[in-house]
Design a protein around this motif. Structure first.
Motif, PDB file in Angstrom:
ATOM      1  N   LEU A  59      19.208  66.627  34.187  1.00  0.00           N
ATOM      2  CA  LEU A  59      19.684  67.042  35.500  1.00  0.00           C
ATOM      3  C   LEU A  59      18.643  66.853  36.609  1.00  0.00           C
ATOM      4  O   LEU A  59      18.574  67.648  37.547  1.00  0.00           O
ATOM      5  N   THR A  60      17.835  65.814  36.516  1.00  0.00           N
ATOM      6  CA  THR A  60      16.908  65.459  37.581  1.00  0.00           C
ATOM      7  C   THR A  60      17.366  64.153  38.212  1.00  0.00           C
ATOM      8  O   THR A  60      18.137  63.401  37.623  1.00  0.00           O
ATOM      9  N   PHE A  61      16.877  63.893  39.405  1.00  0.00           N
ATOM     10  CA  PHE A  61      17.230  62.672  40.131  1.00  0.00           C
ATOM     11  C   PHE A  61      15.978  61.852  40.367  1.00  0.00           C
ATOM     12  O   PHE A  61      14.993  62.355  40.926  1.00  0.00           O
ATOM     13  N   VAL A 109      25.692  63.800  52.190  1.00  0.00           N
ATOM     14  CA  VAL A 109      25.549  62.968  50.996  1.00  0.00           C
ATOM     15  C   VAL A 109      26.767  63.162  50.109  1.00  0.00           C
ATOM     16  O   VAL A 109      27.182  64.285  49.835  1.00  0.00           O
ATOM     17  N   ASN A 110      27.334  62.051  49.642  1.00  0.00           N
ATOM     18  CA  ASN A 110      28.444  62.101  48.710  1.00  0.00           C
ATOM     19  C   ASN A 110      27.893  62.435  47.326  1.00  0.00           C
ATOM     20  O   ASN A 110      27.131  61.661  46.742  1.00  0.00           O
ATOM     21  N   LEU A 111      28.249  63.595  46.776  1.00  0.00           N
ATOM     22  CA  LEU A 111      27.679  64.058  45.517  1.00  0.00           C
ATOM     23  C   LEU A 111      28.075  63.194  44.332  1.00  0.00           C
ATOM     24  O   LEU A 111      27.345  63.103  43.346  1.00  0.00           O
ATOM     25  N   GLU A 112      29.221  62.545  44.379  1.00  0.00           N
ATOM     26  CA  GLU A 112      29.650  61.695  43.268  1.00  0.00           C
ATOM     27  C   GLU A 112      28.801  60.431  43.158  1.00  0.00           C
ATOM     28  O   GLU A 112      28.727  59.808  42.106  1.00  0.00           O
ATOM     29  N   SER A 113      28.142  60.028  44.246  1.00  0.00           N
ATOM     30  CA  SER A 113      27.347  58.804  44.230  1.00  0.00           C
ATOM     31  C   SER A 113      25.956  59.013  43.648  1.00  0.00           C
ATOM     32  O   SER A 113      25.235  58.050  43.396  1.00  0.00           O
ATOM     33  N   ILE A 114      25.553  60.259  43.407  1.00  0.00           N
ATOM     34  CA  ILE A 114      24.227  60.550  42.876  1.00  0.00           C
ATOM     35  C   ILE A 114      24.285  60.512  41.356  1.00  0.00           C
ATOM     36  O   ILE A 114      25.076  61.210  40.733  1.00  0.00           O
ATOM     37  N   GLU A 115      23.413  59.668  40.769  1.00  0.00           N
ATOM     38  CA  GLU A 115      23.344  59.553  39.315  1.00  0.00           C
ATOM     39  C   GLU A 115      22.207  60.418  38.796  1.00  0.00           C
ATOM     40  O   GLU A 115      21.047  60.174  39.092  1.00  0.00           O
TER      41      GLU A 115
END
Length: 88
Positions: A35-37, A24-30
């Motif tokens: 700090l939860t997803f 998973v590309n970490l920069e693509s996670i908002e």
């Protein structure tokens, strides 16, 4: 469950095989400010009715944004309709 031991036997272990295609590309996670997803649904791909002994439960198969191709989950239709009415 409180009476169960939280240990396992060494025979239950398996060798880890890394799979770089599922990275998973970490920069693509908002992330939310705390700090939860919270994943957002992309679309509904299927509907079904699960029959229990004396009642029927409507479920929908939801494809989530950012999930790998082909990965979707079955969710209760009533809960999805309450949370994400724009999908219907």
């Amino acid at each position: 469950m409180s009476g169960m031991h939280d240990v396992f036997h060494v025979s239950q272990l398996r060798r880890f095989v890394s799979d770089f295609s599922s990275a998973v590309n970490l920069e693509s996670i908002e992330l939310e400010p705390n700090l939860t997803f919270q994943p957002q649904p992309a679309r509904i791909v299927d509907r079904d009715v699960r029959n229990l002994r004396n009642r029927a439960i409507s479920v929908v198969k939801v494809l989530w944004k950012g999930s790998p191709d082909g990965e979707a989950t079955w969710e209760l239709e009533s809960e999805m309709m309450n949370r994400y009415p724009h999908l219907f």
